[in-house]
Design a protein around this motif. Sequence first.
Motif, PDB file in Angstrom:
ATOM      1  N   UNK A 127       0.797  -1.083   0.081  1.00 54.59           N
ATOM      2  CA  UNK A 127      -0.176  -0.216   0.392  1.00 54.59           C
ATOM      3  C   UNK A 127       1.135   1.319   0.342  1.00 54.59           C
ATOM      4  N   UNK A 128       0.921   1.822  -0.977  1.00 61.92           N
ATOM      5  CA  UNK A 128       1.829   3.927  -1.217  1.00 61.92           C
ATOM      6  C   UNK A 128       2.944   3.249  -1.689  1.00 61.92           C
TER       7      UNK A 128
ATOM      8  N   UNK B 112     -10.906   2.869  10.653  1.00 58.17           N
ATOM      9  CA  UNK B 112      -9.848   2.309   9.186  1.00 58.17           C
ATOM     10  C   UNK B 112     -10.215   2.881   7.989  1.00 58.17           C
ATOM     11  N   UNK B 113     -11.614   4.241   7.956  1.00 60.66           N
ATOM     12  CA  UNK B 113     -11.657   5.184   7.307  1.00 60.66           C
ATOM     13  C   UNK B 113     -11.192   6.253   7.479  1.00 60.66           C
TER      14      UNK B 113
ATOM     15  N   UNK C  44      -5.078   9.211   4.608  1.00 66.25           N
ATOM     16  CA  UNK C  44      -4.023   8.967   3.671  1.00 66.25           C
ATOM     17  C   UNK C  44      -3.999  10.000   2.287  1.00 66.25           C
ATOM     18  N   UNK C  45      -5.340  10.492   1.969  1.00 63.86           N
ATOM     19  CA  UNK C  45      -5.414   9.978   0.889  1.00 63.86           C
ATOM     20  C   UNK C  45      -5.348  11.825   0.391  1.00 63.86           C
TER      21      UNK C  45
ATOM     22  N   UNK D  93       2.877   9.133   3.340  1.00 63.24           N
ATOM     23  CA  UNK D  93       3.956   9.625   2.622  1.00 63.24           C
ATOM     24  C   UNK D  93       3.847  11.102   3.580  1.00 63.24           C
ATOM     25  N   UNK D  94       5.643  11.354   4.051  1.00 59.89           N
ATOM     26  CA  UNK D  94       5.632  12.520   4.432  1.00 59.89           C
ATOM     27  C   UNK D  94       5.440  13.849   3.671  1.00 59.89           C
ATOM     28  N   UNK D  95       4.498  15.675   4.082  1.00 60.26           N
ATOM     29  CA  UNK D  95       4.132  16.538   3.824  1.00 60.26           C
ATOM     30  C   UNK D  95       5.517  16.478   4.579  1.00 60.26           C
ATOM     31  N   UNK D  96       6.088  18.016   3.895  1.00 58.17           N
ATOM     32  CA  UNK D  96       6.764  18.803   3.535  1.00 58.17           C
ATOM     33  C   UNK D  96       7.021  19.854   4.482  1.00 58.17           C
TER      34      UNK D  96
END
Length: 976
Positions: free
Chosen positions: A523-524, A717-718, A724-725, A823-826
């Motif tokens: 995933x991802x 989970x939702x 994540x999205x 994923x890490x945002x900057x």
Amino acid sequence: MKVVNLKQAILQAWKERWSDYQWAVNMKKFFPKGATWDILNLAEALLEQAMIGPSPNPLILSYLKYAISSQFDDFSRDLCVQALLDIMDMFCDRLSCHGKAEECIGLCRALLSALHWLLRCTAASAERLREGLEAGTPAAGEKQLAMCLQRLEKTLSSTKNRALLHIAKLEEASSWTAIEHCLLKLGEILANLSNHQLRSQAEQCGTLIRSIPTMLSVHSEQLHKTGFPTVHAVVLLEGTMNLTGETQPLVEQLMMVKRMQHIPTPLFILEIWKACFVGLIESPEGTGELKWTAFTFLKIPQVLVKLKKYSHGDKDFTEDVNTAFEFLLKLTPLLDKADQRCNCDCTNFLLQECSKQGLLSEASMNNLMAKRKADREHAPQLKSDENANIQPNPGLILRAEPTVTNILKTMDADHSKSPEGLLGVLGHMLSGKSLDLLLAAAAATGKLKSFARKFINLNEFTTHRSEESTKAASVRALLFDISFLMLCHVAQTYGSEVILSESNTGGEVFFFETWMQTCMPEEGKILNPDHPCFRPDSTKVESLVALLNNSSEIKLVQMKWHEACLNISAAILEILNAWENGVLAFESIQKITDNIKGKVCSLAVCAVAWLVAHVRMLGLDEREKSLQMIRQLAGPLYSENTLQFYNERVVIMSSILEHMCADVLQQTATQIKFPSTGMDTMPYWNLLPPKRPIKEVLTDIFAKVLEKGWVDSRSIHIFDTLLHMGGVYWFCNNLIKELLKETRKEHTLRAVELLYSVFCLDMQQATLVLLGHILPGLLTDSSKWHSLMDPPGTALAKLAVWCALSSYSSHKGQASSRQKKRHREDIEDYISLFPLDDMQPSKLMRLLSSNEEDANILSSPTDRSMSSSLSASQLHTVNMRDPLNRVLANLFLLISSILGSRTAGPHTQFVQWFMEECVDCLEQGSRGSILQFMPFTTVSELVKVSAMSSPKVVLAITDLSLPLGRQVAAKAIAAL
């Protein structure tokens, strides 16, 4: 002017404002040892001068201090003692000082000295009373003791005085030790005193004195609430998404929630159990159910063992656990439903495990068991015969735990000596649900990483061949295949971090780790089908294609399985191209796919891994043959010529392939029939409704959770999928908007408790966004100030403090496994997040500077005037490169700026609520807490706010471990 007597000396000092030193020099000649009447004269003069103002001048207090310290130990001189007590009576409940910080610290020390003298005087009076009672003349001693106790009580009943003494204790530890010795001596003397009133009064004074060091750590617990949704959600989140996580971070997080919400221990433990039973009932069949069983019966007892260390005493904690179980037994519907789901008496198993861990006495355990047994008699549905032959999961999990230890020992043996014996052990693990039971037990007890490492070593062992017989080659192939499949299954069920986190430190990279990092879909994780890892040696690829296409079956002897796994992707590409160009017919493809999955299932897994990456890159009309090939590889081979444990291996392979293909099948709206494994392998897949904006989904799910009052596993989970999205900023910003829309007080408080638990999905990043972006935006934009009014403003302040405290207490630790995948945002640049005033950028740059020269300047504040941005964090040399530290420093500079500005409004009220919540949540002192980032100058601004103008608040918000912090606190308290 010539000084001729003591009174004249005092008046001269008063008029000319002599320093303490000058006073001492001039007074020494008036104080020979035992100069009783001189002290009396001094007392009279002091009383005259004390009457001049509403509260005593610090100079007068210094005179008293001198009188007390002038070797006046003769407490039998009643008139002298009475004179000094009268002086104390004048000032003891209305001390104040508006001078410099050093003078205020002097006031603290003088008060401590006066308290010490008063305790010695009380002890001497009590001793005199005891002697008088024995001699039959108690009157004089009793009168003097009553006077002493009256002054003690008057001095100590003032919170302000106790706060000043608290500071003095930190300034002069030795003086406090002397006071403690005096208290012990006084207690011994008064123990046999017949006057109950005086003894009780003395005990109360002693209690007040002993409470001074801990006067900030007393919080009232919530006794009006019985449900705590934050605890519930934190436990549910951990059980659902982080079974492999270490227990210590969970323990610290739970303790943080307990402290912040002031939850009584029995109700706290009860909420943990309630969440566990709800998790058991809600858990999807199969792996999910086993995970929750392991979490409840293996991991949570270990968590409670660690929580026990935070309690005041072992006996108290076991009593709290017993009380929690007593409460739990009253929740009959919940327990019945859990028992029905697990097909056993869950409470019984839990009580035994808690007793085994020393959390319950045997008598308590037996008593609770009997109560639950009697309760179950009234539930006939719990005794149905249809489930009589099904072994309950709790019992299986508890038995699996020691089996894990035994398997780990077996795996440590030399594999080359008895590979057949090892194969027998592994084969047994594959049967039924044994593997998932063992993995769940290993995960819950922190042994899964070790488990995975040993299987990586085993897999690597099978890549080194020697001269071998057909049987040995067969065993080697099976060991390779089983270890490969198990590791894939572990990675998909518990996260790839379990496999990679303990990589070999010697620099040697093992085959499976390489393959999983570069070739395995997750995933991802987006794979490139043209990556060099999918393009190995062309000659080996050609020979593998020929082997798959021409042979009736793959020969096992001398077969390099790891090389075949690395080459299979390029071989599949060649075969796919030949099929698409008409060189190969479908019958040939069937024979090739049968060969791929006929001996070792891992070849099929590697082939499908590449096909999944390949299909992603194709247009919709180009995918048919690739998807058809996946279908061919997914089904089992119906042949008698397969290797041992083939059916068991195919079950695991099918589960692995289903997980691998889920994303791509959803995108292409394709159906592939995977062989039934007897369980729902992907229970939380495809949760979001199609063709609906994710913002609508977020607001809808939050509204439902708020209405219910608690978060369930599906909602978690939702929320995780939406986080994540949409990313952290989108997620937090929209949820905060929903919070600020609430106008009902009870709903806003519930929303805070639930939002905090939802933010636990990624607390570090949520906190950075909330404190670094959302709050500054609301506080600096006057058009948004209306949204900060009560009750949503109070709720947001509470949420911000809870998030800040949680993140700061844990941010030195590692992110949990559920957070590492995201994923890490900057959002690293926190230096210039928001404008304040013209001077602010330079302040921020100085505050956030990591230049050593600047740091040295800041470390000696006494040599210069205090900077308006100087905070305790700089004196503790906190790393300002850390994003969270930067955000906190910026936020407190903004708070200081708002408090110092002349514009009042909802934003200033919000700042007050924020600081009140900080005080309410903090333990004693603020060393190492978020308040160390608050500039020292903020303290004087805060005490101007009526709700914050209390000595306890000043002590709570100031770093008392620093001399400068104590000066700031003393100055603020002395001026109250």
